[in-house]
Design a protein around this motif. Structure first.
Motif, short mmCIF file in Angstrom:
data_model
loop_
_atom_site.label_atom_id
_atom_site.label_comp_id
_atom_site.label_asym_id
_atom_site.label_seq_id
_atom_site.Cartn_x
_atom_site.Cartn_y
_atom_site.Cartn_z
N THR A 1 8.55 33.05 -11.71
CA THR A 1 8.85 32.08 -12.57
C THR A 1 8.75 32.83 -14.04
O THR A 1 9.49 32.19 -14.88
CB THR A 1 7.47 31.10 -12.49
OG1 THR A 1 7.61 30.72 -11.28
CG2 THR A 1 7.62 30.12 -13.72
N LEU B 1 12.45 34.47 -14.24
CA LEU B 1 13.53 33.51 -14.78
C LEU B 1 13.24 32.71 -16.01
O LEU B 1 14.13 32.29 -16.50
CB LEU B 1 13.41 32.37 -13.43
CG LEU B 1 14.00 33.22 -12.16
CD1 LEU B 1 13.84 32.19 -11.13
CD2 LEU B 1 15.33 34.00 -12.09
N VAL C 1 20.19 29.20 -14.55
CA VAL C 1 18.88 29.48 -13.95
C VAL C 1 18.22 28.14 -13.57
O VAL C 1 17.28 28.20 -12.55
CB VAL C 1 17.96 30.14 -15.26
CG1 VAL C 1 16.60 30.68 -14.85
CG2 VAL C 1 18.67 31.49 -15.65
N VAL D 1 16.97 27.56 -9.79
CA VAL D 1 15.54 27.30 -9.53
C VAL D 1 15.17 26.05 -8.70
O VAL D 1 14.58 25.85 -7.89
CB VAL D 1 14.52 27.28 -10.60
CG1 VAL D 1 13.15 26.85 -10.47
CG2 VAL D 1 14.48 28.65 -11.15
N SER D 2 16.10 24.97 -9.34
CA SER D 2 16.04 23.73 -8.54
C SER D 2 16.52 23.74 -7.00
O SER D 2 15.87 23.03 -6.21
CB SER D 2 16.61 22.59 -9.31
OG SER D 2 16.37 22.27 -10.71
N GLY E 1 16.23 26.41 -5.15
CA GLY E 1 15.15 26.83 -4.24
C GLY E 1 13.89 25.72 -4.06
O GLY E 1 13.56 25.97 -2.55
N VAL F 1 20.51 33.44 -8.57
CA VAL F 1 19.19 33.12 -8.63
C VAL F 1 18.70 32.43 -7.47
O VAL F 1 17.60 32.87 -7.07
CB VAL F 1 18.94 31.79 -9.77
CG1 VAL F 1 17.59 31.59 -9.68
CG2 VAL F 1 19.14 32.51 -11.13
N ILE G 1 15.61 34.07 -5.06
CA ILE G 1 14.69 33.20 -4.54
C ILE G 1 14.44 33.34 -3.09
O ILE G 1 13.32 33.33 -2.50
CB ILE G 1 14.61 31.96 -5.17
CG1 ILE G 1 14.57 31.63 -6.43
CG2 ILE G 1 13.85 30.85 -4.36
CD1 ILE G 1 14.50 30.21 -7.21
N TRP H 1 11.19 34.80 -2.15
CA TRP H 1 10.13 33.76 -1.77
C TRP H 1 10.10 33.56 -0.38
O TRP H 1 9.32 33.36 0.27
CB TRP H 1 10.47 32.80 -2.71
CG TRP H 1 9.83 32.62 -4.10
CD1 TRP H 1 9.38 33.52 -4.71
CD2 TRP H 1 9.88 31.48 -4.90
NE1 TRP H 1 9.01 33.37 -6.08
CE2 TRP H 1 9.28 31.79 -6.02
CE3 TRP H 1 10.28 30.29 -4.82
CZ2 TRP H 1 9.25 31.09 -7.40
CZ3 TRP H 1 10.04 29.33 -5.69
CH2 TRP H 1 9.69 29.82 -7.16
#
Length: 312
Positions: free
Chosen positions: A146, A149, A178, A182-183, A185, A245, A249, A253
């Motif tokens: 977090t 990014l 970015v 993230v959204s 993921g 990204v 992730i 992750w």
């Protein structure tokens, strides 16, 4: 093995059709943003102005359809498979943008589209991405990634605020990519929760975080489209950063993986370069329109009278 192929039979078509809707949404929204007064970055008044434009509402409908199909795809396939497929949104957007402008895509656009798809197909065939765990990532990994990014997104916003000229919009595109990655993921975690049961969806944090990050990324994308002279350069940055990204992730992750080995990695690199070359062709054509294909202009300020400042 049969279940894996069955899942891919759902994930891949859903991702590609979803990318088509996203391409339509990008082309419609980019055109609509040029029809309203210029707004400051992340100012919600832009959305109020756009809500009165029918073309933008078409884009919203396409966005909802695209996100729904992306959620379905993420429910059946790994993040590192689904996100690269979204690169196909750029060729779709180029075609729809030409359609809205009542012109045909020229040869370079068609060639760039084929090169982009060929590179993507080669990468996926070689990488053979596999699914990972449906468990939430460790808190330490969440915080570290977090921060990284977040700094990249802030760097993009900083570039857009500090740099003058047409390249400033690329900073907005970087930050948008970015946030979109993230959204995606988080949507993967939400999709896994949905397949496990509705209760898990509302008791885990990803749903609530994506409900905050997603709208911010969307508003930033509208600023990007409005403040850029052309759709393709900014959209090329978004559609490249977003899957990158997503891949980070997925691997960091979620324990997803791709095939390795010297030969495979070399082939993946060649395929990735091919895909980037296709994106570059599309971006170059939109930055250098063919005769009779003028670029879109950034909208005028709210009050065009002499001395009236733009809403920025």
């Amino acid at each position: 093995m049969a279940e894996s192929w069955a899942n891919l039979a759902v994930a891949v078509p859903a991702a590609i059709v979803g990318a088509g809707f996203m391409g339509l949404a990008s082309a419609a929204q980019a055109r609509a943003t040029k029809q309203v007064p210029l707004e400051r970055t992340l100012h919600p008044r832009l959305l109020l102005d756009l809500a009165r434009r029918p073309l933008w509402l078409v884009g919203i409908g396409a966005t909802v359809a695209g996100l729904g199909l992306q959620l379905v795809s993420l429910g059946f396939g790994p993040l590192i498979l689904v996100q690269p497929l979204l690169v196909t949104a750029l060729p779709f957007a180029s075609v729809f943008a030409a359609w809205f402008a009542h012109r045909r895509p020229d040869g370079l656009v068609l060639l760039g589209t084929l090169v982009c798809i060929a590179g993507l197909s080669g990468f996926l065939m070689l990488a053979r991405p596999s699914d990972g765990t449906a468990q939430l990532p460790p808190a330490g990994d969440v915080v570290l990634l977090t921060v990284v990014l977040g700094l990249v997104a802030l760097a993009g916003l900083g570039w857009s605020w500090l740099v003058a000229g047409p390249t400033r919009v690329l900073g907005l595109a970087l930050a948008t990519g970015v946030l979109y990655g993230v959204s995606a993921g988080l949507m993967k975690l939400v999709a896994d929760d949905l397949r496990a049961g509705w209760l898990a969806t509302f008791t885990d944090w990803p749903l609530y975080v994506v409900c905050v990050i997603g709208p911010i990324g969307f508003l930033l994308s509208q600023n990007t489209f409005q403040q850029g002279q052309l759709i393709a350069p900014a959209l090329a940055v978004i559609t490249t950063v977003d899957p990158l990204v997503g891949v980070v992730i997925g691997v960091w992750w979620m324990g997803e993986s791709v095939s390795t080995g010297a030969a495979v990695l070399s082939g993946e690199l060649i395929a990735a370069v091919t895909m980037i070359a296709g994106i570059a062709m599309l971006s170059w054509r939109n930055s250098h329109p063919a005769p009779g294909q003028p670029a879109e202009q950034v909208p005028a300020p709210l009050n065009p009278a002499v001395g009236s400042p733009a809403r920025r």
